[in-house]
Design an enzyme around this catalytic site. Sequence first.
Site, mmCIF file in Angstrom:
data_model
loop_
_atom_site.group_PDB
_atom_site.id
_atom_site.type_symbol
_atom_site.label_atom_id
_atom_site.label_comp_id
_atom_site.label_asym_id
_atom_site.label_seq_id
_atom_site.Cartn_x
_atom_site.Cartn_y
_atom_site.Cartn_z
ATOM 1 N N ARG A 120 -12.435 -5.063 -7.076
ATOM 2 C CA ARG A 120 -12.118 -5.626 -5.768
ATOM 3 C C ARG A 120 -13.396 -5.813 -4.956
ATOM 4 O O ARG A 120 -14.202 -4.901 -4.837
ATOM 5 C CB ARG A 120 -11.177 -4.653 -5.060
ATOM 6 C CG ARG A 120 -10.520 -5.186 -3.833
ATOM 7 C CD ARG A 120 -9.467 -4.214 -3.356
ATOM 8 N NE ARG A 120 -10.058 -3.012 -2.798
ATOM 9 C CZ ARG A 120 -9.505 -2.284 -1.818
ATOM 10 N NH1 ARG A 120 -8.341 -2.633 -1.320
ATOM 11 N NH2 ARG A 120 -10.095 -1.202 -1.369
ATOM 12 N N PHE A 152 0.850 -1.187 0.000
ATOM 13 C CA PHE A 152 0.000 0.000 0.000
ATOM 14 C C PHE A 152 0.893 1.247 0.000
ATOM 15 O O PHE A 152 1.831 1.342 0.789
ATOM 16 C CB PHE A 152 -0.888 -0.026 1.244
ATOM 17 C CG PHE A 152 -1.995 0.980 1.234
ATOM 18 C CD1 PHE A 152 -3.188 0.704 0.592
ATOM 19 C CD2 PHE A 152 -1.854 2.205 1.861
ATOM 20 C CE1 PHE A 152 -4.217 1.630 0.587
ATOM 21 C CE2 PHE A 152 -2.880 3.138 1.855
ATOM 22 C CZ PHE A 152 -4.065 2.838 1.214
ATOM 23 N N TYR A 212 -10.759 1.174 10.737
ATOM 24 C CA TYR A 212 -12.009 1.484 10.008
ATOM 25 C C TYR A 212 -12.333 0.506 8.886
ATOM 26 O O TYR A 212 -13.326 0.674 8.200
ATOM 27 C CB TYR A 212 -11.991 2.916 9.459
ATOM 28 C CG TYR A 212 -10.796 3.250 8.578
ATOM 29 C CD1 TYR A 212 -10.727 2.803 7.267
ATOM 30 C CD2 TYR A 212 -9.748 4.021 9.062
ATOM 31 C CE1 TYR A 212 -9.638 3.111 6.474
ATOM 32 C CE2 TYR A 212 -8.651 4.324 8.284
ATOM 33 C CZ TYR A 212 -8.599 3.865 6.985
ATOM 34 O OH TYR A 212 -7.517 4.154 6.202
ATOM 35 N N LYS A 213 -11.498 -0.508 8.692
ATOM 36 C CA LYS A 213 -11.801 -1.502 7.643
ATOM 37 C C LYS A 213 -12.624 -2.637 8.260
ATOM 38 O O LYS A 213 -13.776 -2.415 8.620
ATOM 39 C CB LYS A 213 -10.496 -1.972 7.008
ATOM 40 C CG LYS A 213 -9.851 -0.856 6.185
ATOM 41 C CD LYS A 213 -8.473 -1.204 5.678
ATOM 42 C CE LYS A 213 -7.924 -0.026 4.849
ATOM 43 N NZ LYS A 213 -6.484 -0.083 4.675
ATOM 44 N N ASP A 234 2.044 -4.981 8.610
ATOM 45 C CA ASP A 234 0.849 -4.153 8.513
ATOM 46 C C ASP A 234 -0.360 -5.087 8.400
ATOM 47 O O ASP A 234 -0.439 -5.893 7.468
ATOM 48 C CB ASP A 234 0.945 -3.229 7.290
ATOM 49 C CG ASP A 234 -0.188 -2.204 7.262
ATOM 50 O OD1 ASP A 234 -1.288 -2.525 7.763
ATOM 51 O OD2 ASP A 234 0.021 -1.104 6.718
HETATM 52 C C1 LIG Z 1 -5.856 1.072 4.424
HETATM 53 C C2 LIG Z 1 -4.399 0.944 4.622
HETATM 54 C C3 LIG Z 1 -3.688 1.960 5.251
HETATM 55 C C4 LIG Z 1 -4.417 3.209 5.666
HETATM 56 O O1 LIG Z 1 -3.611 4.125 6.305
HETATM 57 P P1 LIG Z 1 -4.295 5.429 6.944
HETATM 58 O O2 LIG Z 1 -3.208 6.034 7.717
HETATM 59 O O3 LIG Z 1 -5.458 4.978 7.751
HETATM 60 O O4 LIG Z 1 -4.789 6.283 5.823
HETATM 61 C C5 LIG Z 1 -2.330 1.777 5.448
HETATM 62 N N1 LIG Z 1 -1.709 0.645 5.043
HETATM 63 C C6 LIG Z 1 -2.384 -0.348 4.424
HETATM 64 C C7 LIG Z 1 -1.666 -1.576 3.996
HETATM 65 C C8 LIG Z 1 -3.740 -0.216 4.185
HETATM 66 O O5 LIG Z 1 -4.408 -1.177 3.558
#
Ligand SMILES: *Cc1c(COP(=O)(O)O)cnc(C)c1O
Length: 428
Positions: free
Chosen positions: A387, A127, A224-225, A199
């Site tokens: 997705r 990401f 939040y996911k 992560d």
């Molecule tokens: C969704 C996601 C993030 C989100 O980071 P925020 O700081 O909440 O914007 C970070 N890393 C991964 C791998 C994600 O899927």
Amino acid sequence: MTTLEDCRALDAQDALRPLRDQFTLPEGVIYLDGNSLGVLPTAAPARIAEVVTQEWGQGLIRSWNTASWFDLPQRLGDKVARLIGAAPGEVVCTDSTSVNLYKVLFAALSQQKDTGRKLVVSERSNFPTDLYIAESLCRERGFTLKLIEAGELQGPGSVLTDEVAVLMLTHVNYRTGAMHDMKAITAAAHAAGALTVWDLAHSAGAVPVALNDSNADYAIGCGYKYLNGGPGAPAFAWVHTRHAGKFEQPLSGWWGHAAPFEFTPHYRPAPGVGRYLCGTQPIVALAGLECGLDTVLAAEAFDKDQGAMAALRAKSLALTDLFIELVEERCAGQGLSLVTPREHAQRGSQVCLSRGEGAYAIVQALIARGVIGDYRAGDSQMPDILRFGFTPLYLGFEDVWNSVEHLVQVLESGEWKREEFNRKNAVT
Ligand SMILES: *Cc1c(COP(=O)(O)O)cnc(C)c1O
């Protein structure tokens, strides 16, 4: 071939079905985007209103003590711990995933700074925020970020040389849904003298995670996911107890101080993971996150021995298996390819399909029909992606059937070619 009647029968036999009643979902929507923004727990609006009107409005500053605001990051951290194979006292809920990554990666790099190791290894497909944070930290701290392709970790001539300080991976890839073997990779990294940063953004609440059993070093994840904490909910951070009490936290704010209310002029870090806190915590947002966490923890009742994620995982795999089966049967010849691994051990809780043309517009046409998934742009290795996240807490087998039925109709009718579905929005 699985029929609509079979799907209805599967729903009727599904012991987890009552978990769906914990959520308020819009009428006529099949939500396949819980991997991006989880849905609203029915308990959340009233709980948030109570925090605002009672705890803030009436309790005022007294609520730091009387409403237990002060230890909320740790108390919620203990709830997250139950979902990621960690122990009480090892996790805090705070800040965003990006900020927490900065903190844990800094800590891992500090631990390695006298070893002469100069590389941080991650995947090119990680990401982007993870790569951006690593890029700036490497620049500041004199390390080099080395990006590898998916699969390069397993192959011969491993990238895990004696130059590697930290291996920073996302457990479940956000675009492909492919899942790493955390235990095996951590062991390989340790054998090479590297530390691991995981992560868990697409893992916490989505798949079983065993941080302590995997002997991982540092981990962070998103609220939040799959944890349904609400837009921008606080994220979490974990550190193995062997590093707790030793690691350096770069954002040395007073909330991570051993005794913040002594107001001493010098920083003395709190023991353990508590030092990951920086400033005053967002209590209203944490209250929303707790409602989300409770929806996932409710699944503990269905597997008393192995916990919530074991119960949810079986259904998640059944849902994603069914989606793959139906798409392959019913959308054959429509140019879709399966990107997500078929092997259960390598699959997260989502299914991604790629298509050379029209992926964005097909997703838009599905959204217009109430089937909400999302689109991620492809790259030189892979065409654009459709997705679909599957959250067993509120999705059933008939939902899977209906979403594939809509996909069939969108493709066969050519509806996605309409102009309105081909205009790009700011957030995809
Ligand atoms: C969704 C996601 C993030 C989100 O980071 P925020 O700081 O909440 O914007 C970070 N890393 C991964 C791998 C994600 O899927």
